[in-house]
Design a protein around this motif. Structure first.
Motif, PDB file in Angstrom:
ATOM      1  N   GLY A 104       0.815  -1.220   0.000  1.00  0.00           N
ATOM      2  CA  GLY A 104       0.000   0.000   0.000  1.00  0.00           C
ATOM      3  C   GLY A 104       0.845   1.266   0.000  1.00  0.00           C
ATOM      4  N   GLN A 105       2.025   1.200   0.603  1.00  0.00           N
ATOM      5  CA  GLN A 105       2.901   2.364   0.640  1.00  0.00           C
ATOM      6  C   GLN A 105       3.341   2.728  -0.776  1.00  0.00           C
ATOM      7  OE1 GLN A 105       4.134   4.049   3.613  1.00  0.00           O
ATOM      8  NE2 GLN A 105       2.390   2.992   4.506  1.00  0.00           N
ATOM      9  N   GLU A 126       1.803   1.835  -3.526  1.00  0.00           N
ATOM     10  CA  GLU A 126       0.634   2.260  -4.285  1.00  0.00           C
ATOM     11  C   GLU A 126       0.289   3.710  -3.995  1.00  0.00           C
ATOM     12  OE1 GLU A 126      -2.734  -0.236  -3.828  1.00  0.00           O
ATOM     13  OE2 GLU A 126      -1.992  -1.677  -5.305  1.00  0.00           O
ATOM     14  N   ALA A 127       0.397   4.070  -2.706  1.00  0.00           N
ATOM     15  CA  ALA A 127       0.076   5.454  -2.354  1.00  0.00           C
ATOM     16  C   ALA A 127       1.028   6.409  -3.053  1.00  0.00           C
ATOM     17  CB  ALA A 127       0.143   5.637  -0.845  1.00  0.00           C
ATOM     18  N   GLY A 128       2.306   6.039  -3.101  1.00  0.00           N
ATOM     19  CA  GLY A 128       3.295   6.879  -3.759  1.00  0.00           C
ATOM     20  C   GLY A 128       3.017   7.005  -5.246  1.00  0.00           C
ATOM     21  N   ILE A 129       2.783   5.857  -5.882  1.00  0.00           N
ATOM     22  CA  ILE A 129       2.526   5.846  -7.320  1.00  0.00           C
ATOM     23  C   ILE A 129       1.256   6.660  -7.621  1.00  0.00           C
ATOM     24  CG2 ILE A 129       1.882   4.365  -9.270  1.00  0.00           C
ATOM     25  CD1 ILE A 129       4.743   3.934  -8.623  1.00  0.00           C
ATOM     26  N   ALA A 130       0.194   6.379  -6.843  1.00  0.00           N
ATOM     27  CA  ALA A 130      -1.063   7.083  -7.084  1.00  0.00           C
ATOM     28  C   ALA A 130      -0.911   8.567  -6.801  1.00  0.00           C
ATOM     29  CB  ALA A 130      -2.165   6.491  -6.207  1.00  0.00           C
ATOM     30  N   GLY A 131       0.035   8.919  -5.931  1.00  0.00           N
ATOM     31  CA  GLY A 131       0.248  10.330  -5.611  1.00  0.00           C
ATOM     32  C   GLY A 131       1.050  11.067  -6.661  1.00  0.00           C
ATOM     33  N   PHE A 162       4.192  10.067  -7.856  1.00  0.00           N
ATOM     34  CA  PHE A 162       5.630   9.806  -7.874  1.00  0.00           C
ATOM     35  C   PHE A 162       5.935   8.767  -8.941  1.00  0.00           C
ATOM     36  CE2 PHE A 162       4.975  11.274  -3.516  1.00  0.00           C
ATOM     37  CZ  PHE A 162       6.029  12.152  -3.355  1.00  0.00           C
TER      38      PHE A 162
END
Lengths: 513, 361, 100
Positions: A409-410, A412-417, A419
């Motif tokens: 999830g970490q 994914e959060a970065g990619i979705a954000g 980065f």
């Protein structure tokens, strides 16, 4: 810090009880008659030097004896003192020095055999062999060898009388492999130069050949590999002529027939050691004195502490550089292992499996004697490379586990954000993985520090090798060992402190505003 | 703003999205509802390419994001995403969670980013938690921080992937309140949710997804009050059903009973309803000639109406087991009559349909 | 289902535990056959621990009552719980049997 000091003192006190049997000047060696021996030689546990003729000899003469092989004289002596072996079969000149310095040990009068000592030369180097045979015959003929025996192999322990020789300074060097822990044959003098019977012989040969001499000092077991791989031209290190060795090297004519004798504990000879009975109830002042004597002999005399300091530096350099290089290499292997490309992944898997499955000593010897056989490479550099490669194999798997332990999830959060994959890794996954990996990494680094103690095999003079050299001079079985044990402990402790500092620094909660 | 055409997605052999066509316009709030496993989350995750579609087109502001030269990270910066499991950066404080993106990606200065972050934290009511770490927050607080983190990137649309599914019931409302506020402020949002009442009053449009399709779409009133398709209706009324086939007179009564009990337990039906269901099934099956016909029995529970319906479909000749002539005595019939209501019988396509509602008084 | 039989003088008490359904009612009727083979006693059914009864069970009671009545004895049903009682109600058994 205070606690460490107390621990250190406690260890010193403890080792005083072991090594309180220091030097006594002008002591004569008493040889014990057989019948008083309280052990059955036929059923005893016998220590011999590895690869020597003595092993075969013992097996033939004492049929039911258990034979244990040791790499160095002092290891065998230490085992004898500790009671792991009952008899050590050993060359007479060295044995003499040992019993002189260890009054709880005695020699038996029997001479088991005369062992031919000769110079070893590479099989293909027939020309040098011929030259050496001529030189040795000359030295025997003109009485030089006899003279050397008188000056170096003394039964009365009067000081050695080194000859003043001026070997040539120019020309193709003659590289002489020695194990300089075999006083009086080859050992290091106060200035750290190789000397002794073999040392002088090497110099005399160098003069006759007109080639400057360069010593290559390694553990005895590493001498023949050094010769075969071309790291050295000859071995002059009290090497006995054996059938096995003849298969890999050529021997010159023998230059010294060495008496092989047996060394036992004094208490097994029926005669008590020269320890007077009163000393059993040694007062604490005499205990302290014996610790002081040991300290003086092993550290102060001939500036031996310098050996320890140099060894410490080498150990630290190898550890720190291997750690840095190994960590970088480990990171690379880790990325390759996690690659989606099958070939790269397989390669990394292979690397990890191979390196983890190979003893680091084998890797060390392989790199030095095989990979860099033809190249004149600094053995410290080889040690750094070998340990870095080994370290990399272990830490790469730790890194991988740590990266995988970061919740998907970490990422994914970065990619979705917004980065990129790389930015996500650097800013989000890596800081969390580092925090995960540090505790296990610490342990691995400390075992790396301790693992470096085997570099003596490729002629690196580290802390352990320094203690071997000192032990071979002072014939004190325990003190140098305790000394370096303490130093290794301090190194580990220091590394631990540094990493714990780093750990605190990477803990975000400590940097709370 | 976003236009999706013929989107499909397969995981190996498994087809999750068959053929999705949808438009999302600026300022719209779209709720995506439907049973589990029908691809709602996958659809949402395809929109910002967390999942790579197997086919179709996704056009955002005229750009085809599946084109080879599309700058996907750049596009994602304009599309925030809120996850079911929050996914706050575990190693960063709340404030740093909000500033990491703006500083590293939008090139804002640290002070500027922190000022904006403070403003957003205030909006979600968590300014006093600015220096806390994610593991020190409750689920509801984490999700509010996650929403603030999205807003810090000044997105044009926010995708919510079941934002309240991982929360304790007590914390659902605090998160929904924040989303409602965003809706009021005109933020474009697509929300996958199981909170029907919330979906109904927050959204402009509702997508009901089933079978890998947007099965039915419409305004909240259309979908919730007057769904056109049967599956939508079943879902909206929250009907869960269970079937059992009886093919011989020697059927295993106890294993059927066990399954009925499990079904009742799963939907937390009262004991009494369970007891009556078992009894009705036994009595009804006793009336059929199981040598001659096969019976399929269905129990359907509507959560919304709290009603348990029993349907028996049998093969063979026209046969209504409740005709008194067909029963050996009145005992069974009396039991059936006493425990059920709304009894209906009809014959269709060579099958006898008997349905009744289980009475609990 | 479990059936326990106690005999006091000319009265046989059968305690039924569990479910009395299509399957288990044959057990009960076999048990009753044994009872009637040994004579014509008064019958008491203790249903305190009976959770469930279906028409099959009721039919066994009905048959038993006929036999008992024929020999001029009494049959009694005791301790039925709420849901079992409800079945007696809806089937009209409450009116034709002695249920306590």
């Amino acid at each position: 810090m205070k606690r460490v000091l107390i621990l250190f003192l406690a260890i010193l006190m403890l080792l005083g009880t072991f090594s309180g049997l220091g030097l006594a000047a002008n002591q004569t060696v008493s040889v014990t008659p057989h019948e008083q021996l309280s052990i059955d030689l036929n059923k005893s546990i016998v220590g011999v030097m590895i690869g020597s003729t003595n092993e075969k000899l013992v097996r033939e003469q004492f049929k039911s004896a258990t034979v244990l092989c040791y790499d160095s004289t002092m290891d065998a002596v230490t085992a004898l003192k500790a009671g792991h072996v009952e008899v050590v079969v050993i060359g007479y000149p060295i044995a003499l020095n040992v019993v002189k310095n260890n009054r709880d040990l005695k020699l038996l009068p029997d001479v088991l055999q005369l062992d031919d000592t000769a110079i070893a030369v590479q099989k293909e180097n027939v020309q040098l062999l011929d030259q050496l045979n001529v030189i040795l015959n000359d030295l025997a003929a003109d009485g030089a060898l006899q003279d050397m025996q008188k000056r170096w192999l003394k039964e009365d322990f009067s000081p050695y009388e080194p000859a003043v020789l001026i070997p040539p300074q120019t020309g193709t060097p003659l590289r002489v492999a020695v194990d300089a822990t075999r006083e009086p044959f080859c050992f290091k003098d106060a200035g750290g130069k190789v000397t002794g019977f073999d040392g002088e012989l090497a110099q005399r040969i160098s003069i006759k050949l007109g080639r400057p001499v360069v010593f290559y000092d390694a553990k005895f077991a590493g001498l023949i590999p050094a010769l075969q791989s071309g790291k050295a031209d000859v071995i002059i290190s009290m090497m006995s002529v054996t059938q096995e060795r003849k298969k890999s090297v050529n021997f010159t004519v023998p230059y010294y027939p060495q008496k092989v004798v047996m060394m036992v504990r004094a208490q097994n000879t029926g005669v008590s050691g020269s320890n007077d009975p009163g000393s059993k109830a040694a007062s604490s002042s005499s205990l302290f004195k014996s610790v002081k004597d040991s300290f003086y002999n092993n550290m102060v005399l001939e500036n031996r502490y310098l050996l320890i300091i140099d060894g410490l530096k080498v150990t630290l350099i190898i550890t720190v550089l291997a750690c840095i290089l190994g960590t970088l290499l480990g990171a690379l292997v880790c990325f390759m292992r996690m690659s989606r490309r099958n070939l790269i992944k397989r390669f990394a898997q292979g690397y990890i499996a191979l390196l983890r499955g190979t003893p680091v000593l084998v890797l060390l010897m392989f790199i030095f004697y095989v990979v860099f056989a033809a190249v004149n490479v600094n053995p410290v550099l080889v040690a750094i490379i070998a340990f870095a490669m080994n370290f990399a194999a272990y830490v790469s798997e730790m890194f991988r586990a740590a990266i995988l332990s970061v919740d998907k999830g970490q990422t994914e959060a970065g990619i979705a954000g917004g980065f990129t994959g790389f930015q996500t890794f650097v800013h989000i996954v890596l800081p969390q993985a580092v925090k995960q990996v540090l505790p296990v990494y610490k342990g691995e680094l400390i075992s790396l520090a301790k693992m470096t103690s085997i570099v003596g095999y490729i002629a690196v003079q580290d802390l352990t090798k320094a203690s071997d050299i000192i032990r071979s001079r002072t014939f004190d079985a325990f003190f140098p060992l305790f000394m370096i044990a303490v130093l290794y402990f301090l190194i580990s402790w220091l590394l631990l402190l540094m990493l714990e500092g780093l750990e605190r620094k990477t803990d975000p909660k400590r940097n709370r505003k | 703003m976003i236009s999706v055409q013929n989107l499909s997605k397969k995981f190996g052999e498994l087809v999750v999205l068959k053929d999705i066509n949808a438009q999302i316009k600026q300022g719209e709030v779209i709720s995506i509802i439907g049973p589990s496993g029908t691809g709602k989350s996958t659809f949402l995750r395809c929109l910002n390419l967390l999942e790579v579609p197997s086919g179709g087109n996704i056009i955002i502001d005229g750009n085809d994001i599946l084109a080879k030269d599309a700058n996907v990270p750049k596009l994602r910066q304009k599309m925030g995403m809120v996850f079911q499991s929050f996914n706050l950066y575990a190693h960063l404080s709340v404030l740093d969670n909000l500033t990491l993106g703006p500083v590293k990606l939008l090139g804002k200065s640290k002070t500027e980013a922190e000022a904006k972050a403070a403003e957003l934290l205030k909006m979600v009511g968590l300014l006093d938690k600015r220096d806390s770490f994610p593991d020190e927050l409750s689920g509801g607080q984490k999700q509010r921080v996650a929403i603030a983190r999205c807003l810090a990137m000044e997105p044009e649309i926010i995708l919510f992937d079941e934002p309240t599914s991982a929360l304790d019931p007590t914390m659902v409302s605090e998160v929904l309140a924040v989303i409602r506020r965003l809706a009021k402020e005109g933020m474009t949002m697509a929300i996958v949710t199981h909170e029907m009442d919330f979906a109904r009053d927050v959204s402009n449009r509702v997508f009901y997804m089933d079978e890998g399709l947007i099965y039915e779409e419409g305004t909240p009133d259309q979908i919730f009050d007057n769904p056109q398709k049967e599956k939508t209706r079943a879902f909206i009324n929250r009907i869960r059903s269970f079937s059992f086939k009886i093919e011989s007179p020697d059927y295993d009564l106890y294993s059927m009973n066990a399954e009925i009990e499990a079904f009742c337990e799963k939907h937390v039906l009262p004991r009494k309803m369970r007891h009556n269901a078992l009894l009705l099934v036994e009595e009804l099956l006793a009336l059929y000639d199981l040598q001659q016909s096969q019976v399929e029995l269905t129990l359907a529970y509507s959560e919304k109406q709290d009603r348990l319906e029993l349907v028996l479909e049998s093969t063979g000749e026209a046969f209504n087991p409740l005709d008194s002539g067909n029963a050996p005595d009145e005992i069974g019939l009396n039991i059936i009559a006493g425990l059920s209501e709304n009894v209906e019988y009809y014959r269709l396509e060579e099958q006898n349909h008997l349905s009744l509602t289980i009475k609990i008084q | 289902m479990n059936i326990t039989k106690t005999v006091v003088d000319n009265t046989v008490t059968l305690t039924l535990v569990g479910r009395l359904d299509t399957v288990t009612s044959t057990m009960l009727s076999t048990e009753l056959d044994i009872v009637f083979a040994g004579g014509n006693p008064n019958l008491i059914f203790n249903l305190k621990e009976l959770d469930y009864i279906s028409s099959a069970g009721l039919r066994v009671f009905l048959t038993a009552q006929k036999k008992v009545k024929a020999s001029g004895n009494e049959m009694k049903i005791t301790g039925a719980n709420e849901s079992v009682k409800e079945i007696f109600e809806v089937t009209g058994f409450a009116g034709i049997m002695n249920i306590e």
